[in-house]
Design an enzyme around this catalytic site. Structure first.
Site, mmCIF file in Angstrom:
data_model
loop_
_atom_site.group_PDB
_atom_site.id
_atom_site.type_symbol
_atom_site.label_atom_id
_atom_site.label_comp_id
_atom_site.label_asym_id
_atom_site.label_seq_id
_atom_site.Cartn_x
_atom_site.Cartn_y
_atom_site.Cartn_z
ATOM 1 N N HIS A 76 42.498 30.077 -32.616
ATOM 2 C CA HIS A 76 42.602 30.817 -31.345
ATOM 3 C C HIS A 76 41.484 30.439 -30.381
ATOM 4 O O HIS A 76 40.997 31.276 -29.633
ATOM 5 C CB HIS A 76 42.591 32.331 -31.586
ATOM 6 C CG HIS A 76 43.555 32.756 -32.649
ATOM 7 N ND1 HIS A 76 44.892 32.953 -32.414
ATOM 8 C CD2 HIS A 76 43.381 32.966 -33.987
ATOM 9 C CE1 HIS A 76 45.498 33.299 -33.535
ATOM 10 N NE2 HIS A 76 44.604 33.291 -34.512
ATOM 11 N N SER A 129 32.548 12.863 -10.555
ATOM 12 C CA SER A 129 33.087 13.633 -9.435
ATOM 13 C C SER A 129 32.626 12.974 -8.143
ATOM 14 O O SER A 129 31.494 12.495 -8.058
ATOM 15 C CB SER A 129 32.571 15.070 -9.501
ATOM 16 O OG SER A 129 32.668 15.674 -8.230
#
Ligand code: ARG
Length: 446
Positions: A156, A276
């Site tokens: 999870h 970026s």
């Protein structure tokens, strides 16, 4: 240009706009070598049947052997025909004259295209198999470098239990791709029957031996049933499904890598990281995001192929022309993704300290503590609740399980001996080595 596949009965000239729109040449020119190989085998069959003289067969075969090289080196440009089969026949006609009128004897483009695509898929299986083998080797090398490091396993998306990293790389790469390799072999089983000889739909009355042409092309046997042989694309569907499953496995590995990198546990080498254009501090997991995105493309191709076949009657239908672009895209995309994962595995490394911190902060030792109590005679559910109580007490105080002292254990009724079991690294090694009886301590995956 007058199309070869037209007679007076077809109804005159094809509309040039329709011809341009419907031509498969931009896509199926990739089948040039396969088509020439299929024709060479067919000529062999015609010669054996006495339908071509020795000289005619030699002239045709020599021209067919030369043709792919002439296109490749730019000395020949294929003419704008309906498809690669027509373009080749037209070119041979210009080169050799009347003998080419005998080439299509007992054959149709229906069995021809099925044969070509099968030959292409057969080569694709070998290329995919080799590409998977390279990824497996890269994963093994990664395991040799980082396999002994203790890292969290996750359920999870939360820290679950500490393991050695070889268990992760084996579970995320080696085992799934080994299964894919076996699936690829199963897919290649469906490539055994040559469609050549099935003709348009019902074979031929001429004495051409399909078993002969099949063996020239390396198929196990000729068509079992001509109606099936010209319409069967199961082999393409199986191959595209296999590619899709490979892509899903690579996507899952990619998500693991993206999340581990985002948590700081995995370092990405500059060779595979994106930057970026605005934020100077970024080192983005572009290779893994792109590979993950490719799995969506593979699913699209698979679904398109299934839908293409849905609703068709038996035999050949022109719809099938669209199968090739999907098969090519699926195989090309899968080979590209496999190559990039092979590359990426050489440029990712676990940060041992950050992994240990994640194990400590995530209370990854909890299940090991439970099992230690069970090994000493406690009932599992009792041990489970006691460790749960300890977790709660520690968290209330803003501490982790590994910070427990004797008084914490005493407060929830646990034995002080557990203090000796709070080493997350030792626990991960102990647990992983249990699964690796044949593996030397701390070693890489098999
Ligand atoms: N271009 C066609 C294809 O890719 C070749 C077969 C055409 N057969 C026909 N009967 N029109 O499927």
């Amino acid at each position: 240009m007058a199309s070869i596949a037209r007679t007076a009965a077809t109804g005159g000239e094809l509309d040039p706009g329709f011809l341009a729109w419907s031509s498969s040449l931009p896509v199926d020119r990739r089948l040039l070598a396969e088509d020439c190989a299929g024709s060479i085998a067919h000529v062999e069959g015609l010669r054996a049947a006495g339908l071509l003289t020795e000289e005619e067969a030699v002239a045709l075969q020599e021209a067919l052997r030369r043709l792919p090289g002439r296109v490749e080196d730019g000395t020949l440009e294929l003419a704008a025909e309906e498809d690669v089969h027509m373009a080749i026949e037209a070119e041979l006609g210009r080169e050799l004259g009347a003998v080419v009128d005998k080439l299509h004897t007992g054959r149709s483009r229906n069995d021809q295209v099925a044969t070509d695509l099968k030959l292409w898929c057969r080569a694709a299986v070998s290329r995919l198999d080799a590409a998977i083998a390279r990824v497996l080797a890269a994963a093994e090398s990664w395991g040799t470098r980082d396999g002994a490091i203790a890292m969290p396993s996750y359920t999870h998306r939360q820290v679950a239990i500490g393991v050695q990293a070889w268990l992760w790389i084996e579970g995320a790469v080696l085992e799934p791709l080994r299964r894919d390799r076996r699936l690829l072999l199963a897919a290649s089983d469906e490539l055994g029957a040559s469609p050549l000889g099935a003709g348009a739909i019902a074979g031929t009355t001429l004495p051409i031996d399909p078993e002969l042409t099949a063996s020239v092309l390396g198929f196990a046997h000729g068509p079992r049933n001509p109606i099936d042989a010209v319409g069967d694309r199961d082999f393409a569907l199986s191959l595209v499904f296999t590619c899709t499953r490979i892509a899903l496995h690579l996507a899952r590995l990619s998500t693991d890598a993206i999340e581990l990198a985002s948590d700081g546990l995995l370092r990405l080498g500059g060779a595979i990281a994106g930057g970026s254009s605005m934020m100077p501090h970024k080192r983005n997991p572009d290779v893994f995001e792109l590979v993950r995105g490719h799995a969506a493309l593979r699913q699209g191709e698979l679904v398109a192929l299934v839908n293409l076949f849905h609703g068709l009657g038996s035999g050949y239908h022109r719809d099938l022309q669209h199968d090739k672009q999907l098969v090519f895209a699926s195989v090309d995309g899968t080979l590209g993704a496999l190559a990039m994962i092979e590359l990426a595995l050489g440029h990712i490394a676990l940060d041992r300290e950050r992994c240990l911190a994640a194990l400590r902060d995530g209370d990854a030792i909890a299940t090991d503590l439970c099992e230690s109590l069970v090994a000493d005679g406690a009932a599992f559910r009792v041990a489970y609740r006691s460790i749960g109580a300890l977790v709660t007490r520690m968290r209330e105080q803003g501490r982790r399980l590994v910070d427990a002292r004797a008084e914490d254990l005493a407060a929830v009724g646990l034995p002080a001996r557990l203090l000796a079991e709070l080493d997350v690294e030792a626990a991960a090694v102990r647990r992983s080595q249990r699964r690796a009886s044949a593996r030397p301590a701390g070693a890489s995956p098999r």
